[in-house]
Design an enzyme around this catalytic site. Sequence first.
Site, mmCIF file in Angstrom:
data_model
loop_
_atom_site.group_PDB
_atom_site.id
_atom_site.type_symbol
_atom_site.label_atom_id
_atom_site.label_comp_id
_atom_site.label_asym_id
_atom_site.label_seq_id
_atom_site.Cartn_x
_atom_site.Cartn_y
_atom_site.Cartn_z
ATOM 1 C CB CYS A 277 -0.932 0.010 1.204
ATOM 2 S SG CYS A 277 -1.974 -1.448 1.288
ATOM 3 C CG HIS B 176 -3.152 3.218 2.701
ATOM 4 N ND1 HIS B 176 -3.753 2.858 1.518
ATOM 5 C CD2 HIS B 176 -3.144 2.105 3.477
ATOM 6 C CE1 HIS B 176 -4.084 1.576 1.574
ATOM 7 N NE2 HIS B 176 -3.729 1.101 2.749
ATOM 8 C CG ASN C 25 -6.803 -0.916 1.890
ATOM 9 O OD1 ASN C 25 -6.156 -0.483 0.939
ATOM 10 N ND2 ASN C 25 -6.231 -1.430 2.956
HETATM 11 O O1 UT7 Z 1 -3.732 -1.517 3.706
HETATM 12 C C1 UT7 Z 1 -3.261 -2.460 4.584
HETATM 13 C C2 UT7 Z 1 -3.288 -1.951 5.952
HETATM 14 N N1 UT7 Z 1 -4.375 -2.557 6.667
HETATM 15 C C3 UT7 Z 1 -4.972 -1.861 7.605
HETATM 16 O O2 UT7 Z 1 -4.676 -0.737 7.838
HETATM 17 C C4 UT7 Z 1 -5.975 -2.572 8.483
HETATM 18 C C5 UT7 Z 1 -5.725 -2.174 9.922
HETATM 19 N N2 UT7 Z 1 -6.686 -2.740 10.819
HETATM 20 C C6 UT7 Z 1 -7.975 -2.310 10.901
HETATM 21 O O3 UT7 Z 1 -8.389 -1.436 10.168
HETATM 22 C C7 UT7 Z 1 -8.845 -2.904 11.968
HETATM 23 O O4 UT7 Z 1 -8.047 -3.643 12.867
HETATM 24 C C8 UT7 Z 1 -9.957 -3.822 11.396
HETATM 25 C C9 UT7 Z 1 -10.988 -2.975 10.669
HETATM 26 C C10 UT7 Z 1 -9.362 -4.853 10.460
HETATM 27 C C11 UT7 Z 1 -10.667 -4.535 12.536
HETATM 28 O O5 UT7 Z 1 -11.188 -3.586 13.452
HETATM 29 P P1 UT7 Z 1 -10.927 -3.765 15.018
HETATM 30 O O6 UT7 Z 1 -11.678 -2.716 15.709
HETATM 31 O O7 UT7 Z 1 -9.437 -3.817 15.218
HETATM 32 O O8 UT7 Z 1 -11.604 -5.148 15.304
HETATM 33 P P2 UT7 Z 1 -10.947 -6.483 15.876
HETATM 34 O O9 UT7 Z 1 -10.052 -7.120 14.873
HETATM 35 O O10 UT7 Z 1 -10.385 -6.185 17.235
HETATM 36 O O11 UT7 Z 1 -12.228 -7.384 16.050
HETATM 37 C C12 UT7 Z 1 -13.276 -7.030 16.944
HETATM 38 C C13 UT7 Z 1 -14.409 -8.033 16.782
HETATM 39 C C14 UT7 Z 1 -13.933 -9.473 16.804
HETATM 40 O O12 UT7 Z 1 -14.900 -10.239 17.506
HETATM 41 P P3 UT7 Z 1 -14.642 -10.645 19.025
HETATM 42 O O13 UT7 Z 1 -13.393 -11.445 19.021
HETATM 43 O O14 UT7 Z 1 -14.507 -9.358 19.778
HETATM 44 O O15 UT7 Z 1 -15.874 -11.413 19.372
HETATM 45 C C15 UT7 Z 1 -13.954 -9.873 15.346
HETATM 46 O O16 UT7 Z 1 -14.157 -11.251 15.168
HETATM 47 O O17 UT7 Z 1 -15.048 -7.836 15.517
HETATM 48 C C16 UT7 Z 1 -15.141 -9.096 14.849
HETATM 49 N N3 UT7 Z 1 -15.111 -8.859 13.403
HETATM 50 C C17 UT7 Z 1 -16.231 -8.613 12.696
HETATM 51 N N4 UT7 Z 1 -17.523 -8.521 13.043
HETATM 52 C C18 UT7 Z 1 -18.413 -8.238 12.075
HETATM 53 C C19 UT7 Z 1 -14.039 -8.838 12.571
HETATM 54 N N5 UT7 Z 1 -14.437 -8.577 11.316
HETATM 55 C C20 UT7 Z 1 -15.792 -8.433 11.357
HETATM 56 C C21 UT7 Z 1 -16.767 -8.153 10.396
HETATM 57 N N6 UT7 Z 1 -18.048 -8.053 10.803
HETATM 58 N N7 UT7 Z 1 -16.456 -7.943 9.092
#
Ligand code: UT7
Length: 340
Positions: free
Chosen positions: A116, A257, A287
């Site tokens: 990216c 980004h 993204n």
């Molecule tokens: O260009 C490459 C660079 N990439 C990035 O910059 C991505 C960086 N990361 C992020 O943007 C965020 O970490 C995410 C958007 C990927 C995830 O957001 P988060 O607030 O960090 O969520 P998390 O990974 O801590 O997950 C929280 C909860 C989890 O459930 P539990 O374990 O709390 O029960 C996940 O399983 O959200 C759940 N979850 C979802 N729920 C509904 C993860 N994906 C989804 C989804 N829909 N699509």
Amino acid sequence: MNLPFGAKLTGVGGAVPAQVVTNADLEKLVDTSDEWITTRTGIRERRIVTQGETATSLAIEAAKQAISYAGVDPSIIDLIIVATSTPDNLYPSTACMIQASIGASHSAAFDLEAACTGIIYALAVAQQFIGSGTYKTVLIIGVDVHSRFLNWEDRNTCVLFGDGAGALLLQASEEENNILATYLRADGTGGHLLQIPNLGTNYPHAGSTPPKAMHRFLHMNGRAVYGFAINAVPEAVRAACVKAGIAVEDIDFLVPHQANRRIINAAAERLGLRQEQIVCNVDQYGNTSAASIPLALRDGIMRGQIKPPATCVLVGFGGGLTWGSAIIRWTACNHKKEKA
Ligand code: UT7
């Protein structure tokens, strides 16, 4: 760093597939919700390629738009650099296929891979070629079609990405230099946090069975990448400002980004930048990886948010890990006011 020749940004272009995939569409595929996706990422919809569309076809469209914006003949292009992690083939390079299709008959062409952050790396390379006097006109393109490498059953990743291409045309200038500084970083120790494994020489190898479909998909430790990004973005912006000899207060627009609106907001807050200084289209495109910064810059210019003269900081982060930034001045008069 003082280079003998200045580089002027004279053209911007972009392209996305016509097919719109909304959060509601994804609710039918995986256990997710529009509410979760919008509040956690800011993404409302993304564009996904259909049969016949490729990284190259999107990049060609973006390139033609940038060339048309600048009002130049493609035969004057000396070099095409394409930043992509999702080329159509291992070779020929995406850059060579674009070169053949846009009439850049005198151009050298190569691909560069920094995920990216790719367009920031490409910008830095282009500046060196122009600044040294080697080339006068360089076209750089960021393009990615991650939809081909997503596991559409994995809600952790499939809701985040979209396909697209963005292009910038840079030309030598005796009067002005629009690239005030670039700052490039990498940390391979974090490579495992974000990867599409097993598509290179690593696998398959002699005696092995072909890779399982799972191994061909994008994998990401979202939370770890999030933690890396919210520190990397302000650090890169400040470092580029120091190199350019300007203060953060001198920045008119932040063109980051487009991975997650929360990362963008957190970075802007740390830097003391106001909401109206943020250029963002993550809600529309998700993204788009290497395409996201040039697409956002193009959209910011086309919709009149970025008006010349403007000092913009472009900042990227992603797989590698890589991160980096560039301070640019947008001074071009709009040769053609095309709609974004
Ligand atoms: O260009 C490459 C660079 N990439 C990035 O910059 C991505 C960086 N990361 C992020 O943007 C965020 O970490 C995410 C958007 C990927 C995830 O957001 P988060 O607030 O960090 O969520 P998390 O990974 O801590 O997950 C929280 C909860 C989890 O459930 P539990 O374990 O709390 O029960 C996940 O399983 O959200 C759940 N979850 C979802 N729920 C509904 C993860 N994906 C989804 C989804 N829909 N699509």
